[in-house]
Design a protein around this motif. Structure first.
Motif, short mmCIF file in Angstrom:
data_model
loop_
_atom_site.label_atom_id
_atom_site.label_comp_id
_atom_site.label_asym_id
_atom_site.label_seq_id
_atom_site.Cartn_x
_atom_site.Cartn_y
_atom_site.Cartn_z
N ALA A 234 32.12 63.17 25.37
CA ALA A 234 32.69 61.74 26.00
C ALA A 234 31.42 60.59 25.48
O ALA A 234 30.47 60.82 25.02
N HIS A 235 32.18 59.37 25.17
CA HIS A 235 31.54 58.29 24.85
C HIS A 235 31.78 57.25 25.67
O HIS A 235 32.90 57.01 25.79
N ILE A 236 30.92 56.48 26.02
CA ILE A 236 31.10 55.33 26.93
C ILE A 236 30.51 54.15 26.54
O ILE A 236 29.22 54.01 26.14
N ASN A 237 31.12 52.94 26.06
CA ASN A 237 30.48 51.85 25.78
C ASN A 237 30.50 50.81 26.84
O ASN A 237 31.54 50.22 27.42
N VAL A 238 29.26 50.44 27.26
CA VAL A 238 29.28 49.33 28.41
C VAL A 238 28.65 48.11 28.05
O VAL A 238 27.55 48.26 27.49
N ASN A 239 29.14 47.07 28.45
CA ASN A 239 28.49 45.89 27.88
C ASN A 239 28.72 44.56 28.81
O ASN A 239 29.90 44.41 29.06
N TRP A 240 27.76 44.13 29.20
CA TRP A 240 28.00 42.61 29.63
C TRP A 240 27.70 41.52 28.95
O TRP A 240 28.22 40.39 29.44
N LEU A 241 27.61 41.56 27.54
CA LEU A 241 27.87 40.63 26.75
C LEU A 241 28.98 40.49 25.77
O LEU A 241 28.70 40.04 24.46
N SER A 242 30.10 41.02 26.23
CA SER A 242 31.50 41.00 25.39
C SER A 242 32.16 39.60 25.42
O SER A 242 32.05 39.12 26.64
N PRO A 243 32.52 39.14 24.30
CA PRO A 243 33.32 37.58 24.67
C PRO A 243 34.68 38.04 25.42
O PRO A 243 35.29 37.18 25.76
N VAL A 244 35.25 39.19 25.16
CA VAL A 244 36.26 39.55 25.80
C VAL A 244 36.20 40.88 26.79
O VAL A 244 35.45 41.68 26.49
N LYS A 245 37.25 40.95 27.40
CA LYS A 245 37.40 42.02 28.63
C LYS A 245 38.02 43.26 27.81
O LYS A 245 39.27 42.97 27.34
N VAL A 246 37.43 44.48 27.64
CA VAL A 246 38.26 45.38 27.21
C VAL A 246 38.01 46.55 28.32
O VAL A 246 37.00 46.69 28.73
N ARG A 247 39.28 47.20 28.50
CA ARG A 247 39.19 48.46 29.40
C ARG A 247 40.12 49.53 28.82
O ARG A 247 41.27 49.76 29.21
#
Ligand SMILES: NC(=O)c1ccc[n+]([C@@H]2O[C@H](COP(=O)([O-])OP(=O)(O)OC[C@H]3O[C@@H](n4cnc5c(N)ncnc54)[C@H](O)[C@@H]3O)[C@@H](O)[C@H]2O)c1
Length: 354
Positions: A234-247
């Motif tokens: 499994a790979h999870i990319n978590v980020n509070w500095l993204s210009p757009v919301k991706v889920r």
């Protein structure tokens, strides 16, 4: 603890028999997420919010304005010592969960605790043992387990529709909300870790996490890899500095592959009849790779609010004396993965075994 089952009503005034099964709640924390918990509890027939506590005067003002019939408290002891309250929802920052949950259990209350359950595994174990001794329920708010999407994916896996699983790959990024007490792994990571725990039904073997803090001392961008048995990765990319919301989550299996875009209004899940099969001949250089590219379909999924379904289920677990799927042990498994990820992060991506 207040009575709510078949206890005879000795009061002189006649009580509505249906009201005796109502679970009475106290809610601690009315910041960003607390209002969702209070609103949803209020919509459940068998639940009633008696009191909401927040140490912030501004939050207390908001409670009073929105729910004029609910008691407002500034001190958690008022909720903990109430003989009317059956269950406490802890909707405060992560570092406060343990103390508040412990006080609630010690006072005979069932607890609904926000994700992540606690700040470390030892705290989670202590709460689980305390609840068991007192015969009280713990539910950890792993909200995504109650979404139509996760329920449908679980059903597909149970039917073996995807075949042997290869990977789970999730991108969960947006701008903020920066937390003051935890990094982005402890904030956004519990969603995917709890979903994987529920869907795969396997305990992770090892983890690798890398990340970087740019602004407030807590990592705001992170990449987590989780190794499960049977070559599932499994790979999870978590980020509070993204210009757009991706889920967006990809789940790849031998028979079929799935794309779950949680931001899609209608077709959140798309299942692709695509894959690869390899026929080996003599030697590595004679592999025959066949690509299959078949149909795509989008199954219908339930649309109702996950938090409401989850809280109704909590009320049912209390009245029927059942153990929730997202109990303290599920919360502990997630905290263990978070601890392993933190350890790996400290060692700049070292492999950490669970
Ligand atoms: N399940 C989800 O999808 C989801 C989404 C968002 C947040 N959360 C979780 O909810 C929890 C709260 O997050 P938030 O974003 O609402 O935080 P927040 O900071 O916006 O709100 C927390 C509130 O708790 C109050 N508080 C803190 N300590 C208190 C205490 N000892 N007594 C009384 N009040 C106290 C604060 O004054 C504040 O109003 C966190 O654990 C977070 O991880 C879950």
């Amino acid at each position: 603890m207040a009575t709510y089952l078949t206890t005879p009503d000795n009061s002189t005034t006649q009580q509505d028999p249906d009201r005796r099964n109502v679970i009475k709640f106290g809610v601690v924390g009315y910041g960003y997420w607390g209002p969702n918990v209070v609103r949803n509890l209020n919509q459940i027939d068998q639940a009633e919010v008696l009191s909401v506590c927040d140490k912030s005067a501004a939050a207390r003002k908001r409670i009073q304005k929105t729910f004029p019939n609910v008691e407002v408290a500034s001190d958690t002891n008022e909720l903990m010592s109430s003989t009317e309250i059956d269950a406490i929802a802890v909707v405060t920052p992560v570092w406060t969960h343990y103390e508040l949950a412990k006080a609630a259990l010690e006072n005979g209350k069932h607890i609904f605790v926000e994700k992540p359950f606690t700040s470390n595994a030892a705290q989670a174990e202590e709460l689980i043992n305390l609840a068991a001794r007192k015969n009280l329920k713990i539910m950890v708010d792993h909200t995504f387990l109650f979404t139509g999407a996760v329920k449908r994916i679980r059903q597909l896996l149970d039917e073996d529709a995807l075949g042997k699983l290869y990977y789970y790959d999730s991108t969960r990024v947006n701008l903020g909300l920066f937390q003051h007490d935890v990094n982005v792994i402890w904030d956004l990571g519990p969603h995917d870790l709890s979903i994987m725990d529920h869907l795969l039904g396997e305990t992770a073997e090892a983890m690798v996490a890398t990340g970087q803090s740019h602004l407030n001392g807590h990592e705001d961008v992170a990449f987590i890899t989780v190794y499960f048995p049977d070559k599932v990765i499994a790979h999870i990319n978590v980020n509070w500095l993204s210009p757009v919301k991706v889920r967006t989550t990809l789940i790849g299996g031998e028979k079929k592959m799935l794309v779950w875009n949680d931001l899609e209004a209608d077709e959140k899940i798309k299942i692709y009849d695509r894959g690869v099969s390899v026929t080996s001949q003599e030697g590595l250089y004679n592999l025959l790779v066949n690509y299959r590219s078949g149909d795509m379909w989008a199954p219908k999924i339930e649309q109702s609010e996950a938090l409401q379904r989850e809280l109704s289920y909590f009320v049912n677990c209390i009245t029927k004396d059942e153990t929730p799927i997202n109990d303290g042990r599920a919360g502990l498994r997630v905290v263990r993965m978070l601890e392993a990820a933190s350890e790996s992060l400290r060692q700049r991506g070292a492999l950490v075994y669970l």
